[in-house]
Scaffold this motif. Structure first.
Motif, PDB file in Angstrom:
ATOM      1  N   VAL A 259       0.695  -1.026   0.051  1.00 63.51           N
ATOM      2  CA  VAL A 259      -0.007  -0.009  -0.020  1.00 63.51           C
ATOM      3  C   VAL A 259       0.777   1.148  -0.055  1.00 63.51           C
ATOM      4  N   SER A 260       0.437   2.172  -0.438  1.00 57.24           N
ATOM      5  CA  SER A 260       1.109   3.472  -0.698  1.00 57.24           C
ATOM      6  C   SER A 260       0.135   4.875  -0.365  1.00 57.24           C
ATOM      7  N   SER A 261       0.691   6.019   0.327  1.00 54.91           N
ATOM      8  CA  SER A 261       0.016   6.916   0.118  1.00 54.91           C
ATOM      9  C   SER A 261       1.034   8.232  -0.084  1.00 54.91           C
ATOM     10  N   THR A 262       1.022   8.773  -1.293  1.00 54.17           N
ATOM     11  CA  THR A 262       2.303   9.511  -1.544  1.00 54.17           C
ATOM     12  C   THR A 262       1.677  10.685  -2.313  1.00 54.17           C
ATOM     13  N   GLN A 263       2.512  11.933  -2.555  1.00 52.23           N
ATOM     14  CA  GLN A 263       2.107  13.075  -3.277  1.00 52.23           C
ATOM     15  C   GLN A 263       3.526  13.544  -3.738  1.00 52.23           C
ATOM     16  N   LEU A 264       3.505  14.457  -5.070  1.00 48.53           N
ATOM     17  CA  LEU A 264       4.838  15.235  -5.174  1.00 48.53           C
ATOM     18  C   LEU A 264       5.278  16.384  -4.395  1.00 48.53           C
ATOM     19  N   ASN A 265       6.431  16.439  -3.970  1.00 52.93           N
ATOM     20  CA  ASN A 265       6.969  17.418  -3.165  1.00 52.93           C
ATOM     21  C   ASN A 265       6.682  18.743  -3.863  1.00 52.93           C
ATOM     22  N   PRO A 266       6.644  19.806  -2.872  1.00 51.10           N
ATOM     23  CA  PRO A 266       6.399  21.222  -3.293  1.00 51.10           C
ATOM     24  C   PRO A 266       7.367  21.471  -4.248  1.00 51.10           C
ATOM     25  N   GLY A 267       7.054  22.025  -5.451  1.00 49.79           N
ATOM     26  CA  GLY A 267       7.975  22.627  -6.415  1.00 49.79           C
ATOM     27  C   GLY A 267       8.058  21.676  -7.577  1.00 49.79           C
ATOM     28  N   GLN A 268       7.592  20.492  -7.398  1.00 53.01           N
ATOM     29  CA  GLN A 268       7.786  19.478  -8.593  1.00 53.01           C
ATOM     30  C   GLN A 268       6.351  19.562  -9.302  1.00 53.01           C
ATOM     31  N   LYS A 269       6.505  19.398 -10.783  1.00 53.11           N
ATOM     32  CA  LYS A 269       5.553  19.955 -11.539  1.00 53.11           C
ATOM     33  C   LYS A 269       4.329  18.756 -11.389  1.00 53.11           C
ATOM     34  N   GLY A 270       3.295  19.232 -11.045  1.00 51.90           N
ATOM     35  CA  GLY A 270       2.117  18.239 -10.892  1.00 51.90           C
ATOM     36  C   GLY A 270       1.843  18.210  -9.227  1.00 51.90           C
ATOM     37  N   ALA A 271       2.722  18.841  -8.604  1.00 55.99           N
ATOM     38  CA  ALA A 271       2.410  18.713  -7.284  1.00 55.99           C
ATOM     39  C   ALA A 271       1.129  19.433  -6.674  1.00 55.99           C
TER      40      ALA A 271
END
Length: 571
Positions: A259-271
């Motif tokens: 299982v995973s729950s993730t998000q792009l870091n601030p500043g990344q495209k699409g974050a």
């Protein structure tokens, strides 16, 4: 390419038909019995990283309406586990031996707590039957109600049905065996700093499922030796004896998954503009593990699959609904019990149906409950003379493999995702909605090569294309349907030499496929496609400015109408 594709298509079709013929000879009887189960959800606490944070989130897990909520006054079960030793023999799943989990549940007296819930145990140790009676009545079907009202005891007899439900008490025990933050995972795997683009959590979760054994011998001992009411003698002794008793549990199954729950870091495209907190992502991870465990439990355990009699036809009607957790466009199999020459009863599948309305039956049965309506997608004629249905979950994901001749020719794959349940809950929510069934979003990718004039000679260009669109199934008969679609896509073409040149186009695609069932979840699908090129550009190199071109002038005959053929697999 075409020759190999159609040869493989013939081979796959023959294999599927042979497999279907072999499987059809296996005769088993499908149970027609269905009662509501009760659920308790717990978490193993082995002192692992994030155990404290996860334990605080356990109260956020909700028991679905399909089940009786048998939540206990504890949410975690302490356990001593040597993770390193377990990993020596099970490095991927890290499953704790079920005997060890069983012992931890016994030490926490979860079976006693569940029985205390069922029989309204008070602080003085006395029991009652209010919850038992209420659940017995709520579990009753229209047929149960009609039989009860015709009996001498009347509806009071329905309360007795609650006694049989105690033995249908289940415990789902979540074990977050290995949870790592993305930072910890990056460190463990020595990921370069410029590739550390995500934050959140990933890991492995094991779910252990047990059932309370409240069979007749156990129930008899409970009432004879442990029951306390206002007139009972030896109350204190019985109260102590109940607390000391280890009521039996039955091991059902273990499920494991990543299982995973993730998000792009601030500043990344699409974050995301607003980052979710660590607590929110842990809660999302926990929800995912819990919901997937319930789905696997339904798919593997007969007692968790909803069943009901076919009440009517034209349209097909079954008296189940939101009380049983029915969802819009959900798949059910239709069976008929038969008898072989030796007198053995077996169930023969007669058809496959999907719901086109979801009745809100979350009330007590009165003999005239509203049924949910279904439409047929496979099989033979269905009647209401003893046929019954059983829940058979489908993922809502289909995969089509086919070849297109003419138009934008080439071999390709199409991934389809069912949208109908979301449309129904968003717009209709109740009542028949046949027009909302069978809606899908699709993503298609294809590759082909074709000869065209290039540098005063013929050259074989390679073409890659991808498209996104929607489609809608319209059933013509029980086993044949139309699937009109519309989408928007991109295609890129390049000459055989690596010159850096490319020809890019955008197109609209419309068409219709004809679905013909080979099996209930495999279709042969010929189609008519029309591709309209709306924009084309030529790039001499990747860095050069694009030049507008007319696609038909560059690639004479590419685009327009085409025919395709392929197989669709439903999962």
């Amino acid at each position: 390419m075409k020759k190999y594709f159609f040869r493989n298509l013939t081979l796959i079709t023959f294999t599927l038909l042979s497999s279907y013929s072999m499987n059809a000879q296996v005769r088993q009887q499908v149970s027609t019995n269905y009662d509501r189960n009760s659920l308790s959800v717990l978490m193993l606490d082995a002192g692992d990283p994030y155990s404290v944070q996860l334990s605080k989130l356990m109260d956020s897990l909700k028991i679905p309406e399909k089940y009786f909520d048998n939540s206990l006054n504890i949410s975690t079960v302490p356990i001593r586990v040597d993770r390193a030793k377990i990993a020596e023999t099970d490095s991927y799943r890290k499953i704790v031996p079920q005997e060890q989990v069983f012992e931890a549940l016994k030490q926490s007296k979860v079976a006693n707590l569940a029985i205390a819930n069922w029989f309204d145990r008070k602080e003085d140790g006395s029991f009652g039957v209010k919850t038992l009676a209420e659940r017995g009545v709520y579990n009753a079907t229209d047929n149960d109600m009609l039989v009860a009202t015709a009996s001498k005891r009347g509806t009071a007899g329905l309360m007795d049905m609650g006694m049989g439900l105690v033995d249908k008490s289940y415990f789902i025990v979540l074990d977050f065996a290995e949870i790592l933050s993305m930072s910890e995972q990056y460190e463990r795997d020595s990921i370069p700093a410029d590739q550390r683009t995500m934050n959140g959590f990933q890991g492995k979760v094991n779910s252990y499922v047990y059932k309370l054994d409240f069979s007749e011998p156990v129930a008899a001992r409970f009432f004879q030796d442990l029951w306390i009411s206002g007139e009972s003698d030896n109350k204190e002794a019985k109260r102590a004896l109940f607390d000391q008793t280890d009521f039996p549990l039955v091991y059902i199954n273990t499920f494991s998954e990543a299982v995973s729950s993730t998000q792009l870091n601030p500043g990344q495209k699409g974050a995301p503009a607003v980052q979710r907190s660590s607590e929110e992502m842990l809660e999302s991870l926990m929800d995912m593990a819990y919901e997937n465990s319930l789905l696997k439990l339904e798919n593997t355990t007969d007692e968790f699959r909803v069943k009901g009699m076919v009440h009517d036809v034209n349209p097909i009607a079954v008296k189940i609904g939101r009380k049983e957790g029915l969802k819009f466009d959900q798949r059910y199999f239709v069976y008929e019990n038969r008898q072989d020459r030796n007198g053995n009863v077996y169930s023969k599948r007669k058809g496959v149906i999907r719901s086109m309305s979801v009745a809100d039956n979350r009330t007590l049965a009165d003999g005239e409950s509203e049924p949910s309506l279904f439409y047929q997608v496979a099989g033979g004629q269905i009647d209401n003379m003893g046929m019954f249905v059983e829940q058979k979950n489908a993922s809502g994901i289909n995969l089509f493999a086919g070849y297109t001749e003419g138009g934008l020719s080439g071999g390709g794959l199409r991934l389809e995702i069912l949208l109908s349940p979301f449309l129904y809950e968003g717009f209709a929510k109740s009542g028949p909605a046949k027009g909302m069934t069978g809606w899908k979003i699709y993503l298609e990718g294809a590759y082909g090569n074709q000869e065209f004039l290039y540098d005063d000679g013929l050259a074989k260009f390679g073409f890659y294309r991808g498209s996104l669109g929607i489609s809608k199934e319209i059933y013509l008969t029980r086993n044949v349907f139309l699937d009109p679609f519309v989408g928007y896509g991109l295609e890129g073409g390049s000459p055989p030499e690596d010159t850096g040149e490319s020809f890019d186009s955008q197109f609209i695609e419309i068409g219709s496929r004809l679905g013909i069932n080979i099996m209930h979840n495999v279709q042969l699908m010929p189609a008519v496609n029309l591709y309209a090129i709306v924009k084309s550009e030529y790039l001499e190199t990747k860095e050069s400015e694009p030049i507008k071109i007319t696609y038909a002038d560059q690639f004479d005959g590419r685009g327009g109408a085409g025919l395709s053929l392929g197989l669709r697999f439903m999962f």
